[in-house]
Structure formats: C-alpha cells, structure tokens
Write a protein that holds these residues in place. Structure first.
Motif, PDB file in Angstrom:
ATOM      1  N   ASN A  81       0.827  -1.203   0.000  1.00  0.00           N
ATOM      2  CA  ASN A  81       0.000   0.000   0.000  1.00  0.00           C
ATOM      3  C   ASN A  81       0.863   1.256   0.000  1.00  0.00           C
ATOM      4  N   GLY A  82       1.357   1.623   1.169  1.00  0.00           N
ATOM      5  CA  GLY A  82       2.213   2.807   1.216  1.00  0.00           C
ATOM      6  C   GLY A  82       2.568   3.203   2.635  1.00  0.00           C
ATOM      7  N   LEU A 193       0.653   3.255  -3.514  1.00  0.00           N
ATOM      8  CA  LEU A 193      -0.402   4.266  -3.403  1.00  0.00           C
ATOM      9  C   LEU A 193       0.149   5.681  -3.263  1.00  0.00           C
ATOM     10  N   THR A 197      -2.367   8.787  -4.273  1.00  0.00           N
ATOM     11  CA  THR A 197      -2.782   9.558  -3.096  1.00  0.00           C
ATOM     12  C   THR A 197      -2.355  11.009  -3.218  1.00  0.00           C
ATOM     13  N   LYS A 256      -6.564  10.922   2.619  1.00  0.00           N
ATOM     14  CA  LYS A 256      -6.854  10.667   1.205  1.00  0.00           C
ATOM     15  C   LYS A 256      -6.595   9.206   0.825  1.00  0.00           C
ATOM     16  N   SER A 257      -5.705   8.545   1.559  1.00  0.00           N
ATOM     17  CA  SER A 257      -5.420   7.132   1.261  1.00  0.00           C
ATOM     18  C   SER A 257      -6.425   6.197   1.925  1.00  0.00           C
ATOM     19  N   LYS A 260      -4.923   3.416   4.124  1.00  0.00           N
ATOM     20  CA  LYS A 260      -4.018   2.401   3.568  1.00  0.00           C
ATOM     21  C   LYS A 260      -2.556   2.828   3.648  1.00  0.00           C
ATOM     22  N   VAL A 261      -2.281   4.121   3.453  1.00  0.00           N
ATOM     23  CA  VAL A 261      -0.933   4.653   3.716  1.00  0.00           C
ATOM     24  C   VAL A 261      -0.839   4.881   5.219  1.00  0.00           C
TER      25      VAL A 261
END
Length: 411
Positions: A81-82, A193, A197, A256-257, A260-261
């Motif tokens: 993901n990030g 991402l 993102t 914004k992610s 996930k980040v």
C-alpha cells in the motif's frame, strides 16, 4: 538507549538495595530527562506521539522507531500500500550563484552540469583520500540553483566541509552562496499508493514526473519542493513543505489514502532500504570507503571520469582502472541474522571481510545482509561463512537489490 536500559534495571533493584539504589534511579531518571530535553524535535513530534509513535534518540533527534504496527507489518504495508515517513531530521539546503555548479562539482563525483533542469541524482561527497564524507541526493533546479539533502547524522560535518570550501572558493573570485532550509520539513511518501494519493492533493500531473525529477508545486495549499525519489526501492516522493504546514499535509495524505498509507518509523525504513540494497551512511558507507568499493561507480559519469576535479579523484580514478581491493556485496545468510561487524570468513577460516548491515527480510522471509569482501570473492554464488555470536554459518553472495525496485521511469 543504554541509559534507559540501565534505568529500568536499577528500578527493579531499588526495592532490594534500599536508598542507595533509589538515589541512583533518581539520578539516572534526571539524566534521561535531560538527554530527552536536549533532543531536537521535528514539526510532527506531537503528531507522532498522538498516533502511538514509539520515540527514540536518533542523530540528535527524537524520532519514531515504529507505531502500533510491528516493523514487519509496516515493511510489508509499504510494499503493498504505502508509508509516510517523517524525515525532517535530514538537512535540505540550496546552493545558488553563477558558479554553484562548478563549486559543487569540486566536492562530489556527479556530473551536475550534465543534469537537465529539474532532475537529480545520487552522489557522494568525497575526501582527499577518495573516501565518502556522505551520500546525498542532489537536484539541478537550474544553472544557478542546486537543491540537495544530506544525512542527519552527517549534518554538522557536511555543513562545515561545504562552508570551508565555499569560503576558499569565493575568496578566489567564485560566486556561490547557500541557504539551509531549517524553515522546511521533509516527508517521504513511498509505495504503490504514493502517486495516486498525492495526485488528490495537487493539480500537477504526476504521471509526467519520473524517478529523480524535481518540481516546485502547490500541494494541499502549500508551496512544496517535490522530488520523485525515496529510500525504500518503491515508487514515491520526498516532499519539502513549510514546517507550519507539515502536520496538515501529513493528515491530508493519510486521510486521502483512506487509511491504507500508514505512518511508518525508522525500524521499517531500515528494513525497506536493506531489502532495496541501499547504503546506510555510518554502516555501509564510511570515510575510508570509496564510491568504487561501495558499488557506486555508476554515479561517476563519463565526463567526471575523464576530467576528475573532485576531492580524491586520483584514488577513485585509479580504482576504476585497476579495480578496488574490496567490494560491497549482498548476501543470503543462514542461522541467526548477521548484524553489522559480523566477520565474513572463507571455508578455510581466513578473514575475508565484514558484514555492514543485516537482518531478517520481512518480504523474502529470509536473512539478508550487506558487507565488504576481498575482490575475487564478490561474484554472485560465491560461498563463505559469517560468524554470529562465535559460531559460523553458511552464506552466499547474491545480486542486489534483494527485492526488485519499482521506480517510476518512462516505459
């Protein structure tokens, strides 16, 4: 860290040893608090603490080593993901003036003049013996403006080195000045991402910005320096943002992610860069190690090889011609993970080198390490032993990076 461990040990003993141990605990507690107070804090310090960051001393700063995730979980999440890293402890600076480029080329191995405007490269500051003072990512903004970032642990010596040579250069009629960007913070956004993102926070088309490209753009309402680079082997960006806007930008990226980040600390940053086969200054690069020995010959471009003109060029150019006596290698190791300073030995027991970085790879699920061995023992597949806690274990040279890199480049 040793002081904190000592404090914990004495605290356990206090009940048994009476007043003297209690006094020593109070003394060590005061010393630990004083040491903590002396540590510098980034603009995101309170944000780290509020988000569960486990803060540790690093290069004179209080930095998060991890959050609620384990280091293994954080490493894998960066690759799937990030990750968002606070790297504001690193030192960004600008060199400006009509002769900023020839001045910098006297100190580094890169062909700075040959860079296109808005592009950058990894380079090495060298000393008179060809050894590495520091490694740095430098960007040619234009012919009269170079932006670079140096390592936190090398800041004082790097700035003293640059300043000394800049004064001598200007006394001879040179035209170069500098600005140290202490008013800005640096965030590193890495992983699959990262681009999608960040795209939600800027009008700039990031699909047209490739690995090592640099732009000055608006991100989340702030005037930022954006470089498509990083220290994980993943696609990503380093974002220099005015410090008063750093927390808002970090929050916006995480929101914004959609979670996930994740905020990620120094622990996963180290395992990620090790998997990518990247040098850590102070471990894999030192003042007695040349760029050629470190496997960074690719960073010495054709014109610099022909002209020299940087500190230690005679040593480095000779090594390019004749080959170095030692070489940096990657290796898979058996047994417990080999750590920095573990001995590397031949099958007959002869010392042939030393591990400089090592650990367990969360992504590969095996031990990996970087080290230096005698030339001739550096080819992929070469087998030898690593000595960990007095016992020898099998090891073999393998090509780096250990985990394939995913830098965003033109197809």
């Amino acid at each position: 860290m040793r002081g904190l461990l000592a404090l914990a040990t004495l605290a356990r003993r206090a009940g048994a040893d009476g007043a003297s141990a209690s006094a020593r605990v109070r003394h060590l507690a005061s010393a630990a608090e004083a040491a903590e107070a002396e540590l510098k804090k980034t603009a995101l310090y309170d944000f780290h603490v509020a988000n569960g960051g486990k803060m540790v001393p690093f290069a004179g700063w209080s930095m998060p080593i991890q959050y609620k995730d384990s280091i293994m979980e954080s490493t894998i999440n960066c690759r799937t993901n990030g990750s968002l890293f606070d790297v504001a402890h690193m030192c960004g600076l600008s060199l400006k003036g009509r002769q900023a480029i020839p001045f910098l080329e006297s100190l580094v191995i890169a062909d700075v003049a040959g860079l296109k405007d808005g592009t950058g490269t990894l380079t090495v500051f060298t000393n008179e013996k060809g050894g590495a003072i520091d490694d740095s990512v430098i960007t040619k903004v234009n012919d009269q403006h170079i932006y670079l970032v140096v390592n936190a642990g090398c800041r004082d010596k790097d700035l003293a080195h640059i300043e000394e040579h800049m004064e001598a250069f200007n006394k001879k009629g040179g035209d170069v000045k500098w600005h140290i960007h202490d008013e800005r913070s640096l965030l590193a956004l890495q992983g699959p991402l990262a681009a999608p993102t960040l795209q939600l926070l800027t009008k700039e088309d990031l699909t047209k910005m490739y690995f090592s490209d640099f732009k000055m753009i608006d991100i989340n309402g702030s005037a930022c320096y954006l470089t498509r680079t990083g220290y994980t082997g993943e696609d990503g960006f380093e974002i220099s943002v005015p410090s008063e806007n750093a927390v808002d930008l970090a929050k916006a990226i995480l929101e914004k992610s959609e979670g996930k980040v994740r905020l990620t600390g120094l622990g996963a940053r180290d395992s990620l860069r090790l998997e990518a086969g990247l040098c850590l200054y102070g471990n894999d690069l030192e003042q007695h190690i040349t760029p050629v020995e470190a496997g960074l010959s690719w960073a010495i471009h054709k014109r610099r090889r022909a002209e020299g003109g940087f500190l230690g060029a005679d040593v480095i150019l000779k090594q390019l011609q004749e080959g170095p006596k030692i070489r940096r290698v990657g290796m898979f190791t058996q047994g417990p993970p080999a750590r920095s300073h573990s001995e590397i030995a031949s099958s007959s027991g002869e010392n042939i080198g030393e591990v400089t970085s090592g650990g367990f790879s969360p992504c590969l699920k095996k031990n990996i390490a970087i080290g230096y061995v005698k030339s001739g023992m550096h080819k992929a597949g070469t087998e030898f032993k690593v000595v960990v806690r007095g016992k020898s274990y099998d090891a073999a040279v393998t090509k780096m990076p250990f985990v394939p890199t995913k830098y965003y480049k033109p197809s």
